[in-house]
Design a protein around this motif. Sequence first.
Motif, PDB file in Angstrom:
ATOM      1  N   GLU A  92       0.862  -1.188   0.000  1.00  0.00           N
ATOM      2  CA  GLU A  92       0.000   0.000   0.000  1.00  0.00           C
ATOM      3  C   GLU A  92       0.885   1.219   0.000  1.00  0.00           C
ATOM      4  N   GLN A  93       0.372   2.268  -0.581  1.00  0.00           N
ATOM      5  CA  GLN A  93       1.114   3.531  -0.584  1.00  0.00           C
ATOM      6  C   GLN A  93       0.095   4.661  -0.558  1.00  0.00           C
ATOM      7  N   LYS A  94       0.417   5.683   0.211  1.00  0.00           N
ATOM      8  CA  LYS A  94      -0.477   6.843   0.283  1.00  0.00           C
ATOM      9  C   LYS A  94       0.386   8.076   0.504  1.00  0.00           C
ATOM     10  N   SER A  95       0.059   9.154  -0.181  1.00  0.00           N
ATOM     11  CA  SER A  95       0.764  10.418   0.013  1.00  0.00           C
ATOM     12  C   SER A  95      -0.244  11.457   0.459  1.00  0.00           C
ATOM     13  N   GLY A  96       0.226  12.601   0.908  1.00  0.00           N
ATOM     14  CA  GLY A  96      -0.738  13.609   1.316  1.00  0.00           C
ATOM     15  C   GLY A  96      -0.121  14.943   1.647  1.00  0.00           C
ATOM     16  N   VAL A  97      -1.030  15.878   1.898  1.00  0.00           N
ATOM     17  CA  VAL A  97      -0.638  17.157   2.495  1.00  0.00           C
ATOM     18  C   VAL A  97      -1.688  17.429   3.571  1.00  0.00           C
ATOM     19  N   THR A  98      -1.232  17.669   4.777  1.00  0.00           N
ATOM     20  CA  THR A  98      -2.171  17.756   5.907  1.00  0.00           C
ATOM     21  C   THR A  98      -2.057  19.113   6.601  1.00  0.00           C
ATOM     22  N   ASP A  99      -3.096  19.398   7.382  1.00  0.00           N
ATOM     23  CA  ASP A  99      -3.144  20.626   8.193  1.00  0.00           C
ATOM     24  C   ASP A  99      -3.170  21.897   7.357  1.00  0.00           C
ATOM     25  N   ILE A 100      -3.789  21.809   6.172  1.00  0.00           N
ATOM     26  CA  ILE A 100      -4.039  23.026   5.394  1.00  0.00           C
ATOM     27  C   ILE A 100      -5.162  23.783   6.113  1.00  0.00           C
ATOM     28  N   GLU A 101      -5.003  25.070   6.292  1.00  0.00           N
ATOM     29  CA  GLU A 101      -6.086  25.886   6.850  1.00  0.00           C
ATOM     30  C   GLU A 101      -6.265  27.092   5.951  1.00  0.00           C
ATOM     31  N   LEU A 102      -7.470  27.244   5.423  1.00  0.00           N
ATOM     32  CA  LEU A 102      -7.738  28.337   4.483  1.00  0.00           C
ATOM     33  C   LEU A 102      -9.001  29.078   4.905  1.00  0.00           C
ATOM     34  N   VAL A 103      -8.951  30.393   4.789  1.00  0.00           N
ATOM     35  CA  VAL A 103     -10.118  31.231   5.065  1.00  0.00           C
ATOM     36  C   VAL A 103     -10.434  32.028   3.811  1.00  0.00           C
ATOM     37  N   LYS A 104     -11.673  31.986   3.371  1.00  0.00           N
ATOM     38  CA  LYS A 104     -12.105  32.842   2.251  1.00  0.00           C
ATOM     39  C   LYS A 104     -13.102  33.835   2.810  1.00  0.00           C
ATOM     40  N   VAL A 105     -12.823  35.124   2.639  1.00  0.00           N
ATOM     41  CA  VAL A 105     -13.566  36.143   3.396  1.00  0.00           C
ATOM     42  C   VAL A 105     -14.996  36.347   2.920  1.00  0.00           C
ATOM     43  N   LYS A 106     -15.251  36.080   1.637  1.00  0.00           N
ATOM     44  CA  LYS A 106     -16.643  36.209   1.155  1.00  0.00           C
ATOM     45  C   LYS A 106     -16.826  35.356  -0.091  1.00  0.00           C
ATOM     46  N   ASP A 107     -18.035  35.408  -0.649  1.00  0.00           N
ATOM     47  CA  ASP A 107     -18.390  34.605  -1.837  1.00  0.00           C
ATOM     48  C   ASP A 107     -18.435  33.107  -1.537  1.00  0.00           C
ATOM     49  N   ASN A 108     -18.944  32.758  -0.380  1.00  0.00           N
ATOM     50  CA  ASN A 108     -19.258  31.361  -0.044  1.00  0.00           C
ATOM     51  C   ASN A 108     -20.681  31.356   0.497  1.00  0.00           C
ATOM     52  N   SER A 109     -21.480  30.387   0.041  1.00  0.00           N
ATOM     53  CA  SER A 109     -22.840  30.289   0.588  1.00  0.00           C
ATOM     54  C   SER A 109     -23.011  28.943   1.278  1.00  0.00           C
ATOM     55  N   PHE A 110     -24.062  28.833   2.056  1.00  0.00           N
ATOM     56  CA  PHE A 110     -24.524  27.530   2.546  1.00  0.00           C
ATOM     57  C   PHE A 110     -26.038  27.618   2.624  1.00  0.00           C
ATOM     58  N   TYR A 170      -5.247  13.489   0.646  1.00  0.00           N
ATOM     59  CA  TYR A 170      -4.415  12.292   0.441  1.00  0.00           C
ATOM     60  C   TYR A 170      -4.583  11.799  -0.991  1.00  0.00           C
ATOM     61  N   TRP A 171      -3.554  11.151  -1.506  1.00  0.00           N
ATOM     62  CA  TRP A 171      -3.682  10.564  -2.850  1.00  0.00           C
ATOM     63  C   TRP A 171      -2.891   9.269  -2.944  1.00  0.00           C
ATOM     64  N   THR A 172      -3.361   8.434  -3.889  1.00  0.00           N
ATOM     65  CA  THR A 172      -2.635   7.205  -4.209  1.00  0.00           C
ATOM     66  C   THR A 172      -2.324   7.231  -5.695  1.00  0.00           C
ATOM     67  N   TYR A 173      -1.242   6.572  -6.063  1.00  0.00           N
ATOM     68  CA  TYR A 173      -0.819   6.519  -7.457  1.00  0.00           C
ATOM     69  C   TYR A 173      -1.257   5.189  -8.068  1.00  0.00           C
ATOM     70  N   ALA A 174      -1.572   5.229  -9.363  1.00  0.00           N
ATOM     71  CA  ALA A 174      -1.860   3.974 -10.064  1.00  0.00           C
ATOM     72  C   ALA A 174      -0.623   3.073 -10.032  1.00  0.00           C
ATOM     73  N   GLU A 175       0.549   3.675 -10.185  1.00  0.00           N
ATOM     74  CA  GLU A 175       1.817   2.947 -10.083  1.00  0.00           C
ATOM     75  C   GLU A 175       2.530   3.436  -8.828  1.00  0.00           C
ATOM     76  N   PRO A 176       2.541   2.656  -7.738  1.00  0.00           N
ATOM     77  CA  PRO A 176       3.118   3.160  -6.481  1.00  0.00           C
ATOM     78  C   PRO A 176       4.554   3.674  -6.636  1.00  0.00           C
ATOM     79  N   ALA A 177       5.302   3.151  -7.612  1.00  0.00           N
ATOM     80  CA  ALA A 177       6.692   3.605  -7.776  1.00  0.00           C
ATOM     81  C   ALA A 177       6.760   5.090  -8.136  1.00  0.00           C
ATOM     82  N   ASP A 178       5.669   5.633  -8.715  1.00  0.00           N
ATOM     83  CA  ASP A 178       5.672   7.061  -9.053  1.00  0.00           C
ATOM     84  C   ASP A 178       5.746   7.948  -7.815  1.00  0.00           C
TER      85      ASP A 178
END
Length: 322
Positions: free
Chosen positions: A170-188, A214-222
Amino acid sequence: MADDGPSSGQERTMNYGKEHVAVYRTYAPALEGVRTIPESEFDGRDNTLLGMEVRVQVEGEEFLPSFSEGDNSAVVATDTMKNFVHHHMGEYEGATVEGFLEFVGKEFLETYPQMETVQVSADELPFEERMVPGDDGFEPSDLVFRVAEGESGFGHVVLSRGDDGPVVEEQKSGVTDIELVKVKDNSFTGYVQDEYTTLPERENRTLYVGLDIYWTYAEPADALGEEPERYVPPEQVSDIAQVVFDEFDVNSIQDLIYRIGERTLERFPQLESVSFEANNRTWLKVRDDLEGDAKVLREPPRPTGFQQFSMDHSDLEEAGQE
Ligand SMILES: O=c1[nH]c(=O)c2[nH]c(=O)[nH]c2[nH]1
């Protein structure tokens, strides 16, 4: 349920290891030759200072007597594992977290025959270039780095023994603890309204999101970075997240992560899947009676909302993009 125990056929849990193994390498080989994408200025890194916090977990039937009989004759002390990781950081000739994990994992299997499976994961310990005055204006210092908090690369690999040596399970890569704030132009808006609903619909909110991607590669060697043009740098995935957030007026975090996933899979056809763990940290409005879009906001109370989602190229095909 007396006959449900490990001795009656159910797979037993048995592993041990070391975590929080911090290791730093100065002047590691540079990551060069990565493909650039429109969302990111990232085209490589010098690796003058490469840090990571590693976790090693090993399994093997030969460890059973250490649990059942107090017989440590097969036990590699977790302190030794830590030393092994430290030592091999100096032997690694590549430029990526994932590459180091596979390298050190294979070395564990080759050195200790009683280990049947080795799992190694790591969070990068990030450092940032600092700008200092040079001959042509400000330029990055070769020597001084800021110890950065938060956002960092992640890697995970599971290795077992094959007929011809260690095999990546198994292989898994990632980038964690991203925190982003967008001040406007978001609805819910448009969510279920019933007798339990108190949250007012918002056509325009300040959206604060915490993201692990997180992401996985089709070819883990990549994942190793040995062919840098096939490697997906965490820096570029993080940049995709912020560009997509900037570009789209999203109606929820669910909507945002789907669009980030679509863009990531479009840019990196070598990936098999992308997955997300998101958290809603959106501040609450205190005042919006100020001029224009200005507001005063405050921290939200607990509890916190979260979203998890995984996707692959079939999601793009459905949307007619491939
Ligand atoms: O982006 C959001 N998704 C939700 O599902 C949700 N639920 C909620 O209360 N606020 C939000 N925001």
